[in-house]
Each structure stands twice: as C-alpha cells, then as structure tokens.
Design an enzyme around this catalytic site. Structure first.
Site, PDB file in Angstrom:
ATOM      1  N   TRP A 113       0.864  -1.176   0.000  1.00 59.15           N
ATOM      2  CA  TRP A 113       0.000   0.000   0.000  1.00 59.15           C
ATOM      3  C   TRP A 113       0.906   1.233   0.000  1.00 59.15           C
ATOM      4  O   TRP A 113       1.795   1.335   0.853  1.00 59.15           O
ATOM      5  CB  TRP A 113      -0.849  -0.077   1.280  1.00 59.15           C
ATOM      6  CG  TRP A 113      -1.810   1.023   1.501  1.00 59.15           C
ATOM      7  CD1 TRP A 113      -2.793   1.447   0.664  1.00 59.15           C
ATOM      8  CD2 TRP A 113      -1.904   1.836   2.679  1.00 59.15           C
ATOM      9  NE1 TRP A 113      -3.501   2.462   1.251  1.00 59.15           N
ATOM     10  CE2 TRP A 113      -2.969   2.714   2.485  1.00 59.15           C
ATOM     11  CE3 TRP A 113      -1.191   1.886   3.883  1.00 59.15           C
ATOM     12  CZ2 TRP A 113      -3.348   3.654   3.432  1.00 59.15           C
ATOM     13  CZ3 TRP A 113      -1.558   2.808   4.825  1.00 59.15           C
ATOM     14  CH2 TRP A 113      -2.624   3.679   4.603  1.00 59.15           C
ATOM     15  N   ASP A 148      -0.122  -4.841  10.014  1.00 58.21           N
ATOM     16  CA  ASP A 148      -1.167  -3.920   9.570  1.00 58.21           C
ATOM     17  C   ASP A 148      -2.428  -4.744   9.319  1.00 58.21           C
ATOM     18  O   ASP A 148      -2.497  -5.538   8.379  1.00 58.21           O
ATOM     19  CB  ASP A 148      -0.690  -3.219   8.283  1.00 58.21           C
ATOM     20  CG  ASP A 148      -1.681  -2.165   7.808  1.00 58.21           C
ATOM     21  OD1 ASP A 148      -2.755  -2.021   8.432  1.00 58.21           O
ATOM     22  OD2 ASP A 148      -1.377  -1.480   6.809  1.00 58.21           O
ATOM     23  N   LYS A 169     -13.013  -0.807   7.263  1.00 58.79           N
ATOM     24  CA  LYS A 169     -13.631  -1.707   6.280  1.00 58.79           C
ATOM     25  C   LYS A 169     -14.629  -2.636   6.961  1.00 58.79           C
ATOM     26  O   LYS A 169     -15.761  -2.767   6.520  1.00 58.79           O
ATOM     27  CB  LYS A 169     -12.570  -2.556   5.574  1.00 58.79           C
ATOM     28  CG  LYS A 169     -11.235  -1.861   5.344  1.00 58.79           C
ATOM     29  CD  LYS A 169     -11.237  -0.947   4.160  1.00 58.79           C
ATOM     30  CE  LYS A 169      -9.951  -0.124   4.137  1.00 58.79           C
ATOM     31  NZ  LYS A 169      -9.681   0.568   2.936  1.00 58.79           N
TER      32      LYS A 169
HETATM   33  C1  LMR Z   1      -7.034   1.635  -0.136  1.00 57.14           C
HETATM   34  O1  LMR Z   1      -5.942   1.056  -0.171  1.00 57.14           O
HETATM   35  O2  LMR Z   1      -7.690   1.903  -1.149  1.00 57.14           O
HETATM   36  C2  LMR Z   1      -7.616   2.002   1.191  1.00 57.14           C
HETATM   37  O3  LMR Z   1      -6.848   1.468   2.217  1.00 57.14           O
HETATM   38  C3  LMR Z   1      -7.883   3.447   1.334  1.00 57.14           C
HETATM   39  C4  LMR Z   1      -6.651   4.255   1.536  1.00 57.14           C
HETATM   40  O4  LMR Z   1      -6.581   4.977   2.530  1.00 57.14           O
HETATM   41  O5  LMR Z   1      -5.743   4.202   0.713  1.00 57.14           O
END
Ligand code: LMR
Length: 401
Positions: A131, A212, A247
């Site tokens: 991420w 996480d 979520k």
């Molecule tokens: C995502 O990865 O789309 C979500 O976790 C929202 C975000 O804050 O990026």
C-alpha cells in the site's frame, strides 16, 4: 514562504477517487479506493453501527475529553476481538492498546513511537509492492524505507523463499511491516506454514514486526484472519499491530483504529504505554469519541455483535462471489491467459496484472478506474457493469498490450 513550494502529485488512491467523481460519464466504474460497495454500488452504514450510534447519541451526557489513549473499554474490546478468548491474562500483562485515527493513524503513532523512543534512521521494511502510504508514512517518521521481495508477477503468487530469506537478513531493531491478511494491493497472503516461519524468524532475529490489520474478517472470518496476530502473541514476540475498523465496520470517515503494542513483560508494556501517550499527545492530543465508542458498543452488546457478525459475513461472501464471477468473465473472453489467481487472492483487491498503459486505456476510453499498479477493488463490480468491465479489460489486453 509558500511561493517556493512545489506542488505535490495527487495521491495514487484517494486522488483517483477525485478523478472518478469528476468524470461525467454515467457508465463510469470505480474499482479504485478500497471501500466496500453492495450490489447496488452503495456503501451503506451497517445496521449494527446505526443502532449503536442511535443508542450512543441517546445516552451521551458529555463531550468532555477522553483519556489520551482512549476509552479503556474500547481498548479491551479491540484486544478481545483481535486476540480471542483465553489470552486475557497474557493481554493484561503484555499488551497495551490506544485509540488511533484509523489504520493509518495507528501506523503513524507506532512509527513515531519507535522513532522517538529508539532513534531515527532505522530501517522500515515493506513488501514489494505494498500500500503506497506505508512508504510515505514511514519515511515521514524518519525511517529508511527498504523493500522486501514479496510478489511474483509471473506466477501471481508469493515469492515465498525470497521473502523468508530476506526476513532472515533484516537487522535486529529494524521494523518490518507485515499485512496481517488480505494483502493490499496483491491479495496474496503467506499461508499458515509461511506465517509460522515468519514468527520464528522474528523471534530469532529480533526485528520488530508491525502487523497492519485493515481487513480483519474480509478473508475467511475474524477468527481465521486473526491467526497471524495470535501466533505472534503466543510466540512471546514483541510486536505492534495497527487495527482498523474502516472496512469491517464500514466506519471509513469516522477514523476508527487502534495501535496495540505487545511487549515482553508488564514493566516494559507499561513503559511503552507511557511513551505511546506522549507520542499521541503531540500528534493529535487525545482521541475522538463517537467512532470508537460506536465500535465498542457493537462489540459489547450481544445483539449488535450478532448483527455485525452476519453483516461482515455478507460482505465477505459478496467478495468471494464477485471474485469468482470476475475470474469467469475474463476467462470466457481471454483464452490465452489464466485468471484463476483472481479466485485465489483474498480480500477486497485483485492484482489484475494489467500494465499502467492498460490501466490508462481503461480509464481514458471506458471510464473504468483502478490504481496504476493494476489493483482492482473487486466490489466495484456490480451485476450491471461486470460484463462491460470484462469486455473492456479484454479489449485493453489487445489494444494496449
Ligand atoms: C485503499 O488502499 O484503497 C484504502 O486502504 C484506502 C486508503 O486509505 O488508501
């Protein structure tokens, strides 16, 4: 002052939502940000949450400050949910939990806690890919961010040996960010045997795992998805966990999360907790109340908890069903490659393997939005748009290969 600033690029995920909203095409499809949508494309407030909020508003008597670490009952409920029954005395001895504004807030509090207390400039190891905000927030907290091999695009699977070997080389005292489940963006998680090795390596090497946990309950169920966190706890390893209810309770904009630190003994846990409070005080002073008290009520009240379990199960089963429909839809249109990996991936995201050029083609010519790395939020696929999206992806594979 400000004249010298250079503009920041739009956020790769939240910036995409802005672009989607601005798109006038009525047939646009949002497979971008990780927000749950039902079959009608809506993100409703869960009925269990609505009921808890109503009760809370009726019974609330003050807007006075909560303690720096948040409501102690919220912290206990979070620990019970994440670590399960039978660990109560161990949790009292070794775990300390504080409210944080969402999973991101929890990650940042944890990162600042380590940087402020143990020194800046240490390594924070993240999976490649991960991420994007992991990189941003750990560098903002003064870490040297380093990549761990994780995902193999050729097989759409975990690079198991390379990943475990790299973990064996991480220096003691560095932080390793691990997705507790439903890996974002790939949807590819280590299996139970690999997790056993990860826990053993962390224990032997002395680096600090930071789990996480943003999708608890979106994989196989809360109990199943919590297994890595529980295994880490049971092994006696010191670690941190960033917990999010964005979520699984649909509390996105309420920013409901928690940071749990598990230390080797009570004295250490108390010391870390005192430092956590210091870190929180300079970041956001003290917590919001509405979101965490709502979550605590859902977790505490037996009827609301039963409702929430069913709501979470319904979200999970939609995720599984839509994955299967997406894989079938693509397999029916594209004969020269396999899409079985979509079924095997877990959580909200599917790492489609589409190139940035193919993603751009979809967005520019079809108003279908996904992140540039080819991550698609599968719940953006609705009965009314699935065929169109599969057709468009098949076309993008031919047009922008
Ligand atoms: C995502 O990865 O789309 C979500 O976790 C929202 C975000 O804050 O990026």
């Amino acid at each position: 002052m400000f004249e010298s600033f250079s503009p920041a690029p739009p956020d790769p995920i939240l910036g995409l939502t802005e672009a989607f909203k601005a798109d006038p095409n009525p047939a646009k499809v949002n497979l971008g940000v990780g927000v749950y949508q039902d079959e009608n494309g809506r993100t409703p407030v869960l009925p269990s949450v609505k009921a808890a909020e109503a009760a809370l508003l009726g019974s609330e008597t003050t807007k006075g400050y909560l303690p720096i670490a948040g409501d102690p009952d919220y912290a206990r409920r979070v620990e019970e949910l994440v670590f399960g029954a039978g660990r109560e005395s161990g949790l009292r001895a070794r775990a300390r939990t504080a409210y944080a504004p969402g999973g991101t807030g929890a990650l940042r509090v944890g990162a600042d806690l380590v940087a402020d207390s143990a020194g800046r400039g240490r390594g924070a190891w993240i999976s490649a890919p991960t991420w994007p905000n992991h990189r941003g927030l750990f560098s903002a907290a003064g870490f040297e961010v380093r990549d761990l091999p994780y995902f193999d695009p050729a097989t759409s699977a975990l690079r198991r040996d390379a990943f475990l070997d790299a973990l064996r080389q991480v220096p003691a005292g560095d932080v390793v960010v691990l997705h507790a489940g439903c890996h974002n963006p790939t949807g590819v998680d280590p299996d139970a045997a690999a997790w056993r090795e990860i826990v053993a390596i962390a224990a032997a090497r002395g680096w600090l795992p930071f789990l996480d946990s943003a999708y608890l309950g979106f994989g196989d169920g809360v109990e199943e998805d919590a297994a890595p966190l529980r295994a880490m706890f049971d092994a006696g390893v010191e670690f941190m966990a960033a917990i999010s209810f964005s979520k699984n309770m649909g509390l996105y904009r309420e920013r409901v999360g928690a940071l749990t630190v598990v230390a080797k003994d009570t004295k250490t846990a108390d010391t870390v907790f005192s430092r956590m409070k210091k870190t929180i005080r300079v970041l956001f002073s003290n917590p919001a109340a509405h979101g965490p008290l709502t979550a605590a009520m859902v977790l505490t009240d037996r009827m609301l908890r039963t409702m929430w379990d069913a709501e979470l199960a319904a979200m999970r089963s939609r995720l599984h069903a839509v994955r299967a429909a997406f894989a079938d839809g693509l397999a029916a249109r594209v004969k020269d490659r396999s899409f079985d990996f979509i079924r095997a991936q877990r959580g909200m995201f599917s790492f489609t393997g589409l190139t940035p050029a193919q993603v751009a083609f979809l967005r520019e010519t079809k108003s279908i939005y996904m992140t540039a790395d080819g991550r698609a939020n599968v719940v953006g696929l609705l009965p009314g748009n699935l065929d169109r999206v599969c057709d468009a992806i098949a076309e993008s594979l031919r047009a922008a290969g």
